[in-house]
Design an enzyme around this catalytic site. Structure first.
Site, PDB file in Angstrom:
ATOM      1  N   PRO A  20      16.584  17.554  72.288  1.00  0.00           N
ATOM      2  CA  PRO A  20      17.291  16.306  71.982  1.00  0.00           C
ATOM      3  C   PRO A  20      17.662  16.269  70.508  1.00  0.00           C
ATOM      4  O   PRO A  20      16.810  16.506  69.645  1.00  0.00           O
ATOM      5  CB  PRO A  20      16.252  15.223  72.323  1.00  0.00           C
ATOM      6  CG  PRO A  20      14.925  15.907  72.235  1.00  0.00           C
ATOM      7  CD  PRO A  20      15.161  17.333  72.615  1.00  0.00           C
ATOM      8  N   MET A  21      18.935  15.978  70.210  1.00  0.00           N
ATOM      9  CA  MET A  21      19.422  15.958  68.836  1.00  0.00           C
ATOM     10  C   MET A  21      20.354  14.773  68.646  1.00  0.00           C
ATOM     11  O   MET A  21      21.351  14.638  69.365  1.00  0.00           O
ATOM     12  CB  MET A  21      20.147  17.269  68.499  1.00  0.00           C
ATOM     13  CG  MET A  21      19.251  18.495  68.496  1.00  0.00           C
ATOM     14  SD  MET A  21      20.151  20.050  68.248  1.00  0.00           S
ATOM     15  CE  MET A  21      20.888  20.257  69.890  1.00  0.00           C
ATOM     16  N   MET A  22      20.028  13.926  67.685  1.00  0.00           N
ATOM     17  CA  MET A  22      20.819  12.733  67.435  1.00  0.00           C
ATOM     18  C   MET A  22      22.258  13.104  67.096  1.00  0.00           C
ATOM     19  O   MET A  22      22.513  14.005  66.284  1.00  0.00           O
ATOM     20  CB  MET A  22      20.214  11.926  66.285  1.00  0.00           C
ATOM     21  CG  MET A  22      18.847  11.322  66.612  1.00  0.00           C
ATOM     22  SD  MET A  22      18.875  10.178  68.003  1.00  0.00           S
ATOM     23  CE  MET A  22      19.886   8.859  67.324  1.00  0.00           C
ATOM     24  N   CYS A 104      10.279  12.975  65.200  1.00  0.00           N
ATOM     25  CA  CYS A 104      11.357  12.668  64.258  1.00  0.00           C
ATOM     26  C   CYS A 104      10.787  12.176  62.935  1.00  0.00           C
ATOM     27  O   CYS A 104       9.965  11.252  62.916  1.00  0.00           O
ATOM     28  CB  CYS A 104      12.285  11.609  64.849  1.00  0.00           C
ATOM     29  SG  CYS A 104      13.662  11.172  63.756  1.00  0.00           S
ATOM     30  N   ASN A 215       9.140  24.778  70.235  1.00  0.00           N
ATOM     31  CA  ASN A 215      10.454  24.436  69.681  1.00  0.00           C
ATOM     32  C   ASN A 215      10.434  24.744  68.191  1.00  0.00           C
ATOM     33  O   ASN A 215       9.395  24.708  67.561  1.00  0.00           O
ATOM     34  CB  ASN A 215      10.736  22.943  69.941  1.00  0.00           C
ATOM     35  CG  ASN A 215      11.928  22.409  69.175  1.00  0.00           C
ATOM     36  OD1 ASN A 215      11.813  21.442  68.434  1.00  0.00           O
ATOM     37  ND2 ASN A 215      13.073  23.029  69.349  1.00  0.00           N
ATOM     38  N   GLY A 216      11.618  25.056  67.658  1.00  0.00           N
ATOM     39  CA  GLY A 216      11.738  25.238  66.220  1.00  0.00           C
ATOM     40  C   GLY A 216      12.148  26.640  65.827  1.00  0.00           C
ATOM     41  O   GLY A 216      11.378  27.586  66.019  1.00  0.00           O
ATOM     42  N   GLY A 217      13.360  26.786  65.308  1.00  0.00           N
ATOM     43  CA  GLY A 217      13.791  28.047  64.724  1.00  0.00           C
ATOM     44  C   GLY A 217      14.149  29.152  65.687  1.00  0.00           C
ATOM     45  O   GLY A 217      14.438  30.273  65.260  1.00  0.00           O
ATOM     46  N   GLY A 237      17.373  24.148  69.863  1.00  0.00           N
ATOM     47  CA  GLY A 237      18.181  23.039  69.402  1.00  0.00           C
ATOM     48  C   GLY A 237      19.486  23.449  68.783  1.00  0.00           C
ATOM     49  O   GLY A 237      20.489  23.663  69.463  1.00  0.00           O
ATOM     50  N   ARG A 238      19.489  23.626  67.470  1.00  0.00           N
ATOM     51  CA  ARG A 238      20.753  23.815  66.746  1.00  0.00           C
ATOM     52  C   ARG A 238      21.530  25.043  67.191  1.00  0.00           C
ATOM     53  O   ARG A 238      22.752  25.019  67.245  1.00  0.00           O
ATOM     54  CB  ARG A 238      20.476  23.873  65.240  1.00  0.00           C
ATOM     55  CG  ARG A 238      20.248  22.496  64.636  1.00  0.00           C
ATOM     56  CD  ARG A 238      19.795  22.583  63.197  1.00  0.00           C
ATOM     57  NE  ARG A 238      18.431  23.074  63.094  1.00  0.00           N
ATOM     58  CZ  ARG A 238      17.875  23.475  61.965  1.00  0.00           C
ATOM     59  NH1 ARG A 238      18.588  23.499  60.853  1.00  0.00           N
ATOM     60  NH2 ARG A 238      16.620  23.880  61.949  1.00  0.00           N
TER      61      ARG A 238
END
EC number: 1.3.1.91
Length: 353
Positions: A20-22, A104, A215-217, A237-238
Site C-alpha cells: 500500500p502506497m499513498m 507509516c 517488505n522493504g527494498g 512497493g516502489r
C-alpha cells in the site's frame, strides 16, 4: 484458484503482494496491475477510520473494480471500536482482507496515533486486532516495522509480535527497517534506516505458526525468491510501481500459473475498456494514465510515450485517442513475452527502491 476456499485462496495470493502506497496504489493503478498479474494480492492506499466513518461519498474511499480481487483494505487508526466498525464496512464492501497500518512514519499520522508510532503501544494494537476479528470473518493482518527510534529490534519486536498474535493476528508483513519518528522525513524513512532482513527471517524461525512476510527494498524476482526461502511472503512497493512490467513475471515464477500479459502493448490495450468506463464515470484521463508511465521503461519510444501522456492526458476532454496516440509512439516488437524467470532477476528501471 476458484476451487479453493476464500481464505485459502487469499493465503496463496499473499505469497507476493504490492505494498500500500499513498497516492500510488489507487483503484486505477490496481486495475492496471491486474493486466499484469492475476494472482498477486493488491492493497489499497491507507484509508483512515475517520475518512470511512465520516467522509462522503464513501465510494471515494472504498470504491474499486471487481477485477482487482484479491484485494485488501489498509486501515489507519488506533481506536478499537472505530477500527472494528470500519472492518465490518470493508467486509460489506467485499474486501478480502483488512490490514492495520503500524508502519507509516509521517508526522500527520503520528499526531493521531496512527502508523509506526503504534509500535510503542502493542496493547493498543492488540485491542484493535481483537475488536476487528470479533467484527468480521475475513482475515485481519498487521503491517509493521522492526521497531521505532531507540527500541531494541530484538526484545521490543518480539514483545510486540507476541502481544498482537495473542490477540488473534496470524499474519504480519514486516518492513525490515526501523522508523525514526524524530529527525527523518517519511521519504528518508524509506531509505536511511538500514534494512535488516535477518531480523525478519529470525522472527519467522521463532514463530513458525505465524505468517511472516517481508517488505522493504526488494527490487527483483531473484530477491523475491531468495526471501521466500526464509519467510512466507514478499511485499514489493516502489519497484512494482515504477517498473510495473516486473509484475508480468510474477504469476509464472511464483505461482506456477500463466500471467495475463504477453507483451507491454497487450497489457496497455487490455486496460482500454477499463479506461473507457472510468472516463464515462467522469474520471480524468491523467488520473489513470499517470500509473502507466513506467510501463515502457528502457524500451525504444518509452520516453515519447511518457512525454505524450504527461503533456496531453491532463487536458480537458482528453480521451482514449490520447492514450492510443501515446501507445503508437512505441514500436511494437514482432515477438513479445513477459520476462522469463531466468532473466527477471535484474531490474530494468534503474530506480532505487
Amino acid at each position: 484458484m476458484a476451487e479453493l476456499k476464500r481464505n485459502d485462496s487469499l493465503e496463496v495470493a499473499r505469497r507476493f503482494s504490492v505494498a500500500p502506497m499513498m497516492d500510488w496504489t489507487t483503484r486505477d493503478y490496481r486495475a492496471f496491475a491486474r493486466m499484469l498479474t492475476r494472482h498477486a494480492l493488491l492493497y489499497t492506499e491507507m484509508v483512515t477510520t475517520g475518512a470511512i466513518l465520516h467522509g462522503t461519498p464513501r465510494e471515494r474511499f472504498l470504491g474499486y473494480d471487481a477485477l482487482e480481487h484479491p484485494l485488501a483494505l489498509q486501515l489507519g487508526g488506533s481506536d478499537a471500536g472505530e477500527l472494528a466498525a470500519c472492518a465490518a464496512i470493508a467486509e460489506e464492501w467485499g474486501y478480502d482482507e483488512v490490514n492495520l497500518n503500524v508502519g507509516c512514519p509521517s508526522d500527520r499520522v503520528q499526531n493521531n496515533l496512527i502508523g509506526a508510532c503504534l509500535m510503542a503501544h502493542p496493547q493498543t494494537v492488540a485491542a484493535a486486532v481483537r475488536a476487528m476479528r470479533d467484527a468480521v470473518s475475513i482475515p485481519v493482518t498487521v503491517k509493521c516495522r522492526i521497531g521505532i527510534d531507540d527500541q531494541d529490534e530484538d526484545a521490543d519486536l518480539t514483545r510486540f509480535i507476541r502481544q498482537v498474535a495473542d490477540a488473534g493476528c496470524e499474519t504480519f508483513i514486516v518492513h525490515a527497517r526501523k522508523a525514526w519518528l524524530q529527525g527523518l522525513s517519511p521519504r528518508e524513512n524509506r531509505d536511511v534506516p538500514p534494512l535488516n532482513y535477518p531480523r525478519v527471517q529470525r522472527l519467522k524461525a521463532q514463530h513458525p505458526e505465524l505468517h511472516i512476510g517481508v517488505n522493504g527494498g526488494i527490487r527483483t524476482l531473484a530477491e523475491c525468491r531468495a526471501q521466500l526461502e526464509s519467510v512466507d511472503s514478499v511485499m514489493v512497493g516502489r519497484e512494482a510501481y515504477r517498473n510495473p512490467w516486473l509484475l508480468a513475471s510474477i504469476d509464472e515464477a511464483l505461482y506456477g500459473r500463466p500471467g495475463p500479459a504477453t507483451s507491454r502493448h497487450g497489457a496497455a490495450r487490455a486496460l482500454r475498456p477499463y479506461i473507457a468506463g472510468r472516463l464515462a464515470e467522469g474520471a480524468r484521463l491523467n488520473h489513470i494514465t499517470r500509473h502507466l508511465l513506467g510501463l515502457f521503461q528502457g524500451c525504444p519510444g518509452g520516453r515519447r510515450f511518457r512525454r505524450h501522456l504527461s503533456e496531453n492526458a491532463h487536458r480537458d476532454g482528453a480521451g482514449l485517442g490520447v492514450f492510443d496516440d501515446a501507445l503508437g509512439l512505441v514500436p511494437e516488437p514482432h515477438e513479445t513475452a513477459a520476462p522469463s524467470p531466468a532473466r527477471a532477476g535484474h531490474s530494468v528501471s534503474g530506480v532505487p527502491s
